[in-house]
Write a protein that holds these residues in place. Structure first.
Motif, PDB file in Angstrom:
ATOM      1  N   VAL A 234      40.411  44.314  38.439  1.00 29.05           N
ATOM      2  CA  VAL A 234      41.331  45.357  38.916  1.00 29.05           C
ATOM      3  C   VAL A 234      42.698  45.185  38.265  1.00 29.05           C
ATOM      4  CG1 VAL A 234      42.459  46.360  40.933  1.00 29.05           C
ATOM      5  CG2 VAL A 234      40.086  45.563  41.100  1.00 29.05           C
ATOM      6  N   TYR A 235      43.165  43.941  38.160  1.00 32.53           N
ATOM      7  CA  TYR A 235      44.448  43.655  37.510  1.00 32.53           C
ATOM      8  C   TYR A 235      44.436  44.156  36.061  1.00 32.53           C
ATOM      9  CZ  TYR A 235      48.523  41.014  35.864  1.00 32.53           C
ATOM     10  OH  TYR A 235      49.747  40.664  35.322  1.00 32.53           O
ATOM     11  N   ALA A 236      43.348  43.841  35.316  1.00 33.65           N
ATOM     12  CA  ALA A 236      43.246  44.255  33.919  1.00 33.65           C
ATOM     13  C   ALA A 236      43.183  45.778  33.806  1.00 33.65           C
ATOM     14  CB  ALA A 236      42.014  43.621  33.272  1.00 33.65           C
ATOM     15  N   LEU A 237      42.499  46.424  34.747  1.00 33.52           N
ATOM     16  CA  LEU A 237      42.449  47.893  34.765  1.00 33.52           C
ATOM     17  C   LEU A 237      43.840  48.494  34.939  1.00 33.52           C
ATOM     18  CD1 LEU A 237      39.356  48.931  36.945  1.00 33.52           C
ATOM     19  CD2 LEU A 237      39.861  49.702  34.623  1.00 33.52           C
ATOM     20  N   LEU A 238      44.590  47.941  35.881  1.00 34.01           N
ATOM     21  CA  LEU A 238      45.925  48.465  36.149  1.00 34.01           C
ATOM     22  C   LEU A 238      46.864  48.227  34.976  1.00 34.01           C
ATOM     23  CD1 LEU A 238      46.303  47.295  39.870  1.00 34.01           C
ATOM     24  CD2 LEU A 238      45.869  49.616  39.045  1.00 34.01           C
ATOM     25  N   TYR A 239      46.713  47.077  34.341  1.00 33.78           N
ATOM     26  CA  TYR A 239      47.597  46.731  33.225  1.00 33.78           C
ATOM     27  C   TYR A 239      47.385  47.678  32.037  1.00 33.78           C
ATOM     28  CZ  TYR A 239      50.181  43.708  30.018  1.00 33.78           C
ATOM     29  OH  TYR A 239      51.111  43.209  29.118  1.00 33.78           O
ATOM     30  N   LYS A 240      46.142  48.163  31.873  1.00 31.48           N
ATOM     31  CA  LYS A 240      45.823  49.053  30.757  1.00 31.48           C
ATOM     32  C   LYS A 240      45.387  50.435  31.250  1.00 31.48           C
ATOM     33  CE  LYS A 240      46.114  46.219  27.114  1.00 31.48           C
ATOM     34  NZ  LYS A 240      46.897  46.516  25.889  1.00 31.48           N
ATOM     35  N   ARG A 241      45.972  50.881  32.369  1.00 29.08           N
ATOM     36  CA  ARG A 241      45.495  52.126  32.970  1.00 29.08           C
ATOM     37  C   ARG A 241      45.710  53.347  32.085  1.00 29.08           C
ATOM     38  NH1 ARG A 241      49.462  50.033  36.287  1.00 29.08           N
ATOM     39  NH2 ARG A 241      51.493  51.075  36.327  1.00 29.08           N
ATOM     40  N   ASP A 242      46.667  53.264  31.158  1.00 29.18           N
ATOM     41  CA  ASP A 242      46.913  54.415  30.283  1.00 29.18           C
ATOM     42  C   ASP A 242      45.718  54.706  29.379  1.00 29.18           C
ATOM     43  OD1 ASP A 242      49.386  54.579  31.408  1.00 29.18           O
ATOM     44  OD2 ASP A 242      50.458  53.617  29.749  1.00 29.18           O
ATOM     45  N   LEU A 243      44.915  53.701  29.132  1.00 30.10           N
ATOM     46  CA  LEU A 243      43.738  53.891  28.274  1.00 30.10           C
ATOM     47  C   LEU A 243      42.789  54.946  28.813  1.00 30.10           C
ATOM     48  CD1 LEU A 243      42.651  50.218  27.362  1.00 30.10           C
ATOM     49  CD2 LEU A 243      43.483  51.952  25.772  1.00 30.10           C
ATOM     50  N   PHE A 244      42.727  55.048  30.134  1.00 31.20           N
ATOM     51  CA  PHE A 244      41.710  55.883  30.772  1.00 31.20           C
ATOM     52  C   PHE A 244      42.151  57.334  30.962  1.00 31.20           C
ATOM     53  CE2 PHE A 244      41.020  51.488  31.875  1.00 31.20           C
ATOM     54  CZ  PHE A 244      39.649  51.324  31.712  1.00 31.20           C
ATOM     55  N   GLU A 245      43.421  57.611  30.666  1.00 33.00           N
ATOM     56  CA  GLU A 245      43.947  58.958  30.887  1.00 33.00           C
ATOM     57  C   GLU A 245      43.176  60.011  30.104  1.00 33.00           C
ATOM     58  OE1 GLU A 245      46.252  60.339  32.801  1.00 33.00           O
ATOM     59  OE2 GLU A 245      46.652  58.450  33.855  1.00 33.00           O
ATOM     60  N   GLN A 246      42.930  59.732  28.813  1.00 34.83           N
ATOM     61  CA  GLN A 246      42.306  60.750  27.959  1.00 34.83           C
ATOM     62  C   GLN A 246      40.866  61.061  28.361  1.00 34.83           C
ATOM     63  OE1 GLN A 246      41.239  59.447  23.918  1.00 34.83           O
ATOM     64  NE2 GLN A 246      41.955  57.379  24.469  1.00 34.83           N
ATOM     65  N   PHE A 247      40.234  60.141  29.105  1.00 40.78           N
ATOM     66  CA  PHE A 247      38.833  60.352  29.469  1.00 40.78           C
ATOM     67  C   PHE A 247      38.673  60.982  30.858  1.00 40.78           C
ATOM     68  CE2 PHE A 247      38.952  56.662  26.587  1.00 40.78           C
ATOM     69  CZ  PHE A 247      38.181  57.162  25.551  1.00 40.78           C
ATOM     70  N   ARG A 248      39.800  61.140  31.547  1.00 44.53           N
ATOM     71  CA  ARG A 248      39.740  61.674  32.908  1.00 44.53           C
ATOM     72  C   ARG A 248      39.210  63.099  32.917  1.00 44.53           C
ATOM     73  NH1 ARG A 248      45.201  61.473  36.362  1.00 44.53           N
ATOM     74  NH2 ARG A 248      44.803  59.244  36.303  1.00 44.53           N
TER      75      ARG A 248
END
Length: 640
Positions: free
Chosen positions: A554-568
């Motif tokens: 969860v920590y790693a997800l939050l730290y790189k959360r911008d990565l997932f924006e384009q796939f939303r």
């Protein structure tokens, strides 16, 4: 050859070899055989010397091929060997070194000749050379037409019945090696052999009753890893620590056979010849694998494969089903220990794969072991050093992991095994990590190597399948393992954007030039998006099934959360992104409430508290949505 030691350069002129291959028939009772077989030969120690031997003897072998139909000397040599083997057991008990030495030399010559015969003639011609006798030119006797079968039965008896002593070690190795050479016929045929002489003699008739005993003996030879006797333990000179001349002959043949029945396509290096502490164990393993991979005959299944599929533990007292042929028992603890210790060799890894895949008794036993790290760590080392391994070894190691990860018990237990100071992992110092987290790190590293070097789609798929099998059971992931999961997703995301940009530019360029063919970027995009979807499924499966066990992820997800924006909003990933987006949004809001300048420890504390506070109904809805798109399954993508 004769009583004096022979050098390779002298062989074409050797008077005894000339007589053997010449136009004069030699009776099997002639004193000539004692003279011919009283030689000591310095074994080649390199492939160059082995090639020199073959070049030096090829003229002798071809001369025998030409003259044997009239002289029958090849059959006479075999009969001399067969008559001697009848007294071999007694000679071993009486320590008759000279008799065993000469019998060994007879087999040595037979094997050298067989190798040339198999390379240069059809199976029908080979069989005829076992039938020629000293009669009228080119004639053969029906009474001797089973000489080939008799030789094979004799070799099987020698392997299974002769006690393994210092004075019998070399002849045991040569017997196993001769069978490997005999089975090399497949190398010289493009089509799969189903009616070969190996099927005719090894799968039926007089050899068939030896099936289970032979397989058991070969397995125990591998388990015991008996070293060759020290120099001076027998009358004739020690040929080499690598196991004699025929080790080189048969090992080369078996290496070719290995490529016939294993996968390919990954590694960039050929298999290096390892230093062998036990030539008998190595050759026994090669023969076992060749026998197990013989194709079924047209009218009967492969009995050696049946034996390998059905043998049981010596501690298993349950009766064998009447429908199971060629069954036997073996010590599974000893077998497990040997397999753990020998995974540096290709053939030991193939044996492990074969047993896990085909013998349910072995698979159940291994999955129940409480020391699985002894088996898994050598497999991970193979994958970690992918640059130094050949493609067969890498594929076998990966498929073994795939088989193991199909078991939920294995996936749970590997996260409970804590390892300390993994010295061969050089990217980062790992003072303490679970076996499960280490497995994840190594598999991800293999994926990244494949992305930048070999680009093998099937390797990608199998690696991701292993992670997918494990994902629901991820427990207490090491922070570095969690980081590498997200880093891999980041790498895939960048690659996706790059290909998408190239496709867009190519499309624009095509508007001004209709003659230039367009690269197939659509196919590249489909492949990358398929891999990205699998990665999202892996992350989603972990969050769905074990969110409370994995604060580091969860920590790693939050730290790189911008990565997932384009796939939303991407149509290919919307269904999977709902759950991930829920987790990111929920925990981001809690961190925002906690204020700025939070330490790593404080963030992890907030995540652990948030897991408890996360509304179960909201997460449940997301889980249900996810379940409709990805039914629970075990990945098993390899073909057999």
């Amino acid at each position: 050859m004769g009583s004096n030691s022979s050098r390779i350069g002298d062989l074409p002129k050797n008077e005894y070899l000339k007589k053997l291959s010449g136009t004069e028939s030699v009776s099997e009772n002639d004193p000539f055989w004692n003279q011919l077989l009283s030689f000591s030969f310095p074994a080649p120690t390199s492939s160059t010397e082995l090639k020199l031997l073959e070049e030096a003897t090829i003229s002798v072998c071809r001369s025998l091929v030409e003259n044997n139909p009239r002289t029958g000397n090849f059959g006479a040599l075999i009969k001399v060997f067969l008559s001697r083997t009848k007294e071999l057991k007694l000679s071993a008990e009486c320590q008759n070194h000279i008799f065993i030495w000469q019998t060994h030399n007879a087999l040595f010559i037979i094997c050298c000749l067989l190798k040339v015969f198999i390379c240069e003639m059809s199976e029908e011609e080979l069989q005829l050379h076992f039938t020629y006798e000293d009669k009228s030119p080119g004639s053969y006797s029906s009474d001797s037409e089973d000489l080939l079968e008799e030789l094979l039965c004799c070799l099987m008896q020698l392997i299974t019945d002769i006690p393994l002593l210092d004075i019998t070690y070399e002849i045991s190795v040569e017997a196993v090696s001769t069978m490997v050479v005999f089975l090399s016929c497949q190398l010289f045929h493009k089509e799969v052999l189903r009616q070969s002489i190996s099927h005719k003699y090894l799968m039926q008739g007089r050899c068939l009753p030896y099936t289970s005993k032979l397989v058991k003996t070969l397995l125990y030879n591998f388990i015991r890893q008996e070293k060759p006797p020290p120099p001076g333990a027998h009358v004739f000179p020690q040929q080499s620590e690598a196991g004699g001349l025929l080790y080189g002959l048969a090992s080369g043949v078996a290496t070719g056979l290995w490529t016939v029945f294993t996968l390919g396509g990954v590694g960039s290096k050929a298999a290096a010849t390892p230093e062998l502490s036990s030539p008998l164990a190595n050759q026994s393993l090669l023969l076992l694998l060749v026998l197990a991979n013989l194709t079924d005959a047209a009218d009967a299944p492969n009995p050696y494969k049946q034996a390998i599929m059905s043998f049981k533990n010596t501690q298993d007292s349950s009766p064998f089903p009447s429908s199971v042929p060629h069954a036997f028992q073996i010590n599974f603890n000893s077998l497990y220990t040997a397999l753990c210790e020998q995974q540096t060799s290709d053939q030991a890894t193939l044996l492990l794969y074969t047993l896990l895949h085909q013998n349910s008794n072995v698979r159940t036993y291994m999955l129940a072991r409480t020391d699985m790290e002894n088996l898994v760590l050598p497999i991970l080392e193979i994958l970690y050093h992918v640059e130094e391994r050949n493609s067969h070894h890498v594929y076998m190691a990966l498929i073994i992991l795939l088989i193991l990860t199909e078991d939920d018990g294995f996936n749970r237990s590997i996260h409970e095994v804590i390892l300390k100071n993994i010295t061969w992992y050089s990217e980062r110092v790992l003072t303490e990590i679970s076996l499960g987290s280490l497995l994840i790190l190594v598999v991800i590293r293999t994926i990244q190597y494949n992305m930048t070097r070999t680009r093998d789609k099937y390797l990608h798929t199998n690696c991701l399948a292993a992670l997918a099998n494990m994902s629901a059971q991820f427990r207490s992931l090491h922070q570095y393992a969690a980081q590498r999961i997200i880093s891999l997703f980041s790498l895939l995301s960048k690659k996706h954007n790059k290909v998408l940009e190239q496709a867009t530019q190519s499309l624009r360029g095509s508007l001004s030039s209709n003659d230039t063919p367009l690269p197939d970027y659509a196919q590249d995009l489909n492949v990358i998006e398929e891999v990205i979807r699998m990665m999202l499924e892996i992350i989603n499966s972990c969050l769905t099934n074990s969110l409370h066990h994995n604060p580091n992820l969860v920590y790693a997800l939050l730290y790189k959360r911008d990565l997932f924006e384009q796939f939303r909003t991407h149509p290919s990933f919307q269904d999977i992104m709902q759950n991930i987006d829920l987790v990111i949004t929920f925990f981001s809001s809690r961190l925002l409430q906690a204020g700025a300048e939070l330490s790593v420890e404080r963030v992890l504390e907030i995540i652990k508290q948030g897991v408890v506070a996360l509304p179960k109904d909201r997460l449940k809805d997301a889980i249900q949505n996810f379940a409709t798109s990805m039914e629970p399954r075990k990945w098993n993508t390899f073909s057999t």
